[in-house]
Structures are given as structure tokens and as C-alpha cells.
Design an enzyme around this catalytic site. Structure first.
Site, PDB file in Angstrom:
ATOM      1  CE  LYS A 268      48.801  26.853  15.375  1.00 31.36           C
ATOM      2  NZ  LYS A 268      49.488  28.157  15.410  1.00 31.36           N
ATOM      3  CG  ASP A 273      53.070  27.342  11.001  1.00 29.08           C
ATOM      4  OD1 ASP A 273      52.858  27.254   9.773  1.00 29.08           O
ATOM      5  OD2 ASP A 273      52.806  28.354  11.674  1.00 29.08           O
ATOM      6  CE  LYS A 280      55.533  29.850  11.166  1.00 34.39           C
ATOM      7  NZ  LYS A 280      54.989  31.074  11.771  1.00 34.39           N
ATOM      8  CG  ASP A 291      52.355  26.355  15.518  1.00 32.64           C
ATOM      9  OD1 ASP A 291      52.206  27.167  16.441  1.00 32.64           O
ATOM     10  OD2 ASP A 291      51.895  26.533  14.379  1.00 32.64           O
ATOM     11  CG  ASP A 350      52.941  31.895   9.117  1.00 29.43           C
ATOM     12  OD1 ASP A 350      52.823  30.751   9.596  1.00 29.43           O
ATOM     13  OD2 ASP A 350      53.769  32.725   9.547  1.00 29.43           O
ATOM     14  CD  GLU A 352      49.321  27.798  10.940  1.00 28.84           C
ATOM     15  OE1 GLU A 352      49.629  27.413  12.086  1.00 28.84           O
ATOM     16  OE2 GLU A 352      49.776  28.843  10.446  1.00 28.84           O
ATOM     17  NE  ARG A 354      44.386  33.718  12.441  1.00 30.81           N
ATOM     18  CZ  ARG A 354      44.894  34.935  12.616  1.00 30.81           C
ATOM     19  NH1 ARG A 354      44.223  35.998  12.204  1.00 30.81           N
ATOM     20  NH2 ARG A 354      46.052  35.099  13.210  1.00 30.81           N
TER      21      ARG A 354
END
Length: 513
Positions: A268, A273, A280, A291, A350, A352, A354
Site C-alpha cells: 500500500k 490519507d 478523518k 500510510d 477512508d 481506500e 484495500r
């Protein structure tokens, strides 16, 4: 430099005491500190400098023998006062030696010098662990200007110089060389993850990966936005659609001679993010520059494969995007089409990570056709709640693969805990308008980390696969052992231990094309 120690291995005959290296032709420069293991102080020949039996001085200094215990004394050598550190090694295990090395690293300042015999006489694995801890315990990341010249790592201040005595008759020098390679890789992962997102765009991360590839004997390909669109990488494009800085897919390749197994690593690479339109809170964004820690670990691990002589073919994929809110961002309720045609209903922007991993896994399955796939991601807060900040969550479809990764984690100091892939929870992925939903439709209590793993499994083509959710272990709130505050580089050592060690053979599953 982020690693503030220049480490030199000094092969020394096993029967030569440390005292022989304090004066004469083999002595270091004046002012060099001395570090000796508490457990070996009696045999170091230091009594002429201590003014009495070593046991008496250890008692007076209240020197402990637990891993990382440090007690200080002052001795005179050739009419010069020298600082002497007694270092506890605990039970001498790899974990204990790593902790001891890290503790010692924090007692040597930039620009200072040290001679240590603490790991001499230990097995090669323990020597490597000690050297890793020593190097990684000195890691510092700072973009401060240090204009007053007083800050650690200030411009013009050299790193600490440490001479490490190792037994000449065994593999000590090679162990230190391997430790240096591994530490440099971990430092690279930490550097990439710690870089502020104002600079760390998906394009910047791709450029760094290409630079690493050029210096590490890897092939590199960067998929630009137009190529991603043409090939149908809808997950990566959707996540990056709200940012003015477009996404990338990074593909690195390592192929040794006579390889027999192909492993694909998927990371990833969310360079920041915000949560997208499912924004968030501010507190939740403070560490979101990290992230992409899973992708950083993969780039870093691949940088060391050739130096460590890995005999397996490895392809690294990093799906890099910035998840931002804007008029062009993906919306809750959107349906996106992944590589290969499978569709996902987006219920929370959020969730995202995956979505981008799904594209990369589907591409790996359909095109690269590997024997084994492993992905790393700071994927869910649920994994952090369940396992805290030290353990990574491991999901695997094959017991042999799980056992190999668990062993590599235990040996490398990056432990994993195997979590269940509970098929009864698969109804959380159901969508009335798409093949899958990225989070459950129904409100209530959910097994968030398990559900995310089940989502990813849908894109693996039933190949042997493992998922490492490192949301807790990839970040540290404070310096602890060889883990610095900020990005830890978690996963780099684990992957290298697995890819270069004998336990990788446990993952081989015959009959795959």
C-alpha cells in the site's frame, strides 16, 4: 545521515582480551569510549585499568545484566581518562542482542568514537542482531536546519565511529556486513515513510523507487495515469481522483540466475490519507504521511536482495496514490471497476487501501502468475486495537506460508500474530449493486481487520497468499529499543529474513503455474 554510526568490524583472536586493544598499535584515537559486556567483563583483562577486580567495579556501578542495561565508569588508559560502559546482554538471544545494541547506540553521540567487545564470542546470528540494533538504534530523521550547529546530526558533524570486535575464527565479519545491508534497507523504509507528504507525492515515491532500482540491480517500471486508465486499474485511479497529484503503480523486479520460485510483494502506497470525502478528524491525520509504510518496506527490502544473495525471483508492486477530498474525489456510493473487471461499491472513502491493493493483487495474479503473493499495508485501525504497536497481523491461505512468515518475524525482531480468515464474516462484503462492498452495509460491531483481509483475498486468484496488516507496528510514538519515534520500517527485516533464509522453502506449493 539517518544512521548516525559508522560501524567497523575488527576481527580479533578469541583468546585476546579487550585490554589488548586499549593501547599500542591497535588502539583507537584518544577519547574513544569502551563498551564491554557485563557477562564478559571478568575476561576482558581490564583489572589494571579498573584498580581492582571487575566484579567489585560492576557491583559499585550497580551494573545490571538484563538486555540493554548500561552502567558507566571512568578508567585511565595511557594517562587519558576514558569512559567505560558495562552493557547487559540478557540471555544472549537475538532479541536480547538487538536490544543491547540499540541501548548502546543511544550512549554514543555523533562525532564520538567507541570500541566494543560486547558481541565477541557470540554466534553469528547474535552478532548480526547486535550490529543491527547498534545501527538502527542510532537512526534519526530530521529536516531541522540546525543553524546553531548544536543539534544531533547537524551539518558538518560526522557520525559516531564504532569499532566492533568480532571473533576472527568465525563468521563475525560477514554477520556485521549483512547487518549493515539490512540496517541500510530499514533506514530507507523509515526515510520514505517519514518524508512529509508535501514533498512525497506518488510521482516522488516512484522516482525514489527508480533511483533505488538503479543502484540495486533491479528492473523498474512506473505506470503513469494514462496507462493505468488504459489497463483498467480503477481502484488506484478512484482513490487518487481527488488529488491534484495523480497516482502511480510502481513495479520493481529482481531475478537471480537459476531461480525456481517467484514471489510477488504488494504494498500500500498511500502517500497521504485524509480519508477523502469520508474525512478523518485532524488527530487521525497526523501520522498519515506514513500510510505508505507497507510500500516503503517493499521498496527497501528489494533494495537489499542482490547484496544478500537471495535465490528467489521477486517482483514488488507499490500502488501509490494520495487520498484527498475535492470536487473530483470518489464518493460514497460510487461503484469502481478494478483490474480484471471485478466491481466494488465504495461505502467509505477512508477504506481506500484495500481498493488500491485489490488492483495490484489482481494484476499480479493475472499477468505475473507468481507462486506466492504477500501484501503489506497499514490497513486498519482494528489491527492496531487488537495487537498494539509491536505485532503485525498475519492472514494467510496456506499453513506453510504462515509458519515461514511467523518464523521470519520472530527471528528478525518484527513479530507477527496469525489471525483467522473467518468465512462466516464474508457477508460483510455483500453489495446489492456490485461484486463487493469495501465496508459492510449494516451498522454495528464488525471484525474490521478480518473483513479487510477477506476483501483482499477475493483478488488473489486462489494463489498462496498472505496479508500483513501493519497499522500498529509501522509507527512508534516514542524511541523504544531499535524502534525510533515515527516510522519503524516494519516488514523490511521480516521480508528479507523470509526471502533469504531456509524457511522460505516452507512456502513452496507445487502444482502452481
Amino acid at each position: 545521515m539517518p544512521i548516525d554510526i559508522q560501524l567497523t568490524a575488527i576481527p580479533a583472536p578469541a583468546d585476546t582480551p579487550l585490554a589488548a586493544y586499549l593501547s599500542g598499535d591497535v588502539a583507537g584515537e584518544d577519547g574513544e569510549d569502551i563498551a564491554v559486556a557485563v557477562q564478559g567483563a571478568d575476561a576482558a583483562g581490564l583489572e589494571p585499568y579498573l584498580g581492582g577486580p571487575a566484579a567489585d567495579v560492576l557491583a559499585a556501578c550497580q551494573a545490571g545484566d538484563d538486555a540493554g542495561d548500561v552502567a558507566a565508569a571512568v578508567v585511565r588508559v595511557d594517562d587519558k581518562a576514558r569512559r567505560l560502559l558495562f552493557l547487559g546482554l540478557g540471555d544472549g538471544s537475538e532479541a536480547a542482542m538487538r536490544a543491547a545494541g540499540a541501548a548502546l547506540a543511544r550512549r554514543v553521540a555523533p562525532g564520538h568514537r567507541m570500541l566494543t567487545s560486547a558481541a565477541r564470542g557470540q554466534p553469528a546470528a547474535a552478532v548480526r542482531a547486535f550490529a543491527e540494533g547498534l545501527l538502527l538504534g542510532s537512526y534519526r530523521f530530521s529536516l531541522a536546519s540546525h543553524q546553531d550547529g548544536d543539534g544531533d546530526g547537524a551539518p558538518g558533524k560526522p557520525p559516531a565511529a564504532v569499532r566492533m570486535l568480532v571473533t576472527a575464527e568465525d563468521d563475525g565479519p560477514a554477520a556485521v556486513t549483512a547487518a549493515r545491508t539490512i540496517a541500510e534497507a530499514v533506514a530507507l523504509a523509515r526515510d520514505l515513510a517519514n518524508m512529509p507528504s508535501a514533498e512525497k507525492t506518488p510521482a516522488w515515491l516512484a522516482d525514489q523507487a527508480v533511483r533505488v532500482a538503479a543502484g540495486s540491480g533491479l528492473t523498474a517500471r512506473v505506470w503513469e495515469p494514462a496507462e493505468l486508465a488504459a489497463e483498467g486499474f480503477g481502484g488506484v485511479l478512484a482513490v487518487g481522483s481527488g488529488s491534484a497529484r495523480p497516482p502511480r503503480l510502481i513495479e520493481l523486479g529482481y531475478q537471480p540466475a537459476q531461480w525456481t520460485e517467484h514471489v510477488v510483494l504488494v504494498g500500500k502506497g498511500i502517500t497521504f490519507d485524509s480519508g477523502g470525502l469520508s474525512l478523518k478528524p485532524n488527530e487521525g491525520m497526523k501520522m498519515m504521511k506514513t500510510d505508505m509504510a507497507g510500500g516503503a518496506a517493499i521498496i527497501a527490502a528489494m533494495s537489499a536482495l542482490a547484496k544478500l544473495g537471495a535465490g528467489v525471483r521477486v517482483t514488488g508492486l507499490v500502488a501509490a496514490a494520495e487520498n484527498m477530498p475535492s470536487g473530483s474525489a470518489m464518493r460514497p456510493g460510487d461503484v469502481i471497476t478494478h483490474y480484471g473487471g471485478r466491481t466494488t461499491e465504495v461505502l467509505n472513502t477512508d477504506a481506500e487501501g484495500r481498493l488500491v491493493l485489490a488492483d495490484a493483487l489482481a494484476y499480479a495474479d493475472a499477468v505475473l502468475r507468481p507462486d506466492v503473493m504477500v501484501d503489506l499495508a497499514t490497513l486498519t485501525g482494528a489491527a492496531r486495537v487488537a495487537l498494539g504497536g509491536v505485532l503485525g497481523a498475519l492472514y494467510a491461505t496456506e499453513d506453510g506460508l504462515a509458519q515461514a512468515l511467523l518464523a521470519a518475524g520472530a527471528q528478525s525482531g518484527e513479530p507477527l500474530w496469525r489471525m483467522p480468515l473467518v468465512d462466516d464474516y464474508s457477508d460483510a462484503l455483500e453489495s446489492p449493486v456490485a461484486d463487493l462492498a469495501n465496508v459492510p452495509h449494516a451498522a454495528g460491531q464488525h471484525a474490521g481487520s478480518i473483513e479487510a483481509a477477506l476483501f483482499l483475498r477475493e483478488f488473489t486468484g486462489k494463489r498462496p497468499w498472505a496479508h500483513l496488516d501493519i497499522a500498529g507496528a509501522a509507527r512508534s510514538p516514542a524511541d523504544e529499543g531499535d524502534r525510533p519515534k515515527g516510522a519503524t520500517g516494519f516488514g523490511t527485516r521480516l521480508l528479507l529474513r523470509w526471502l533469504t533464509g531456509p524457511q522460505r522453502r516452507l512456502s513452496r506449493l507445487h502444482g502452481r503455474e
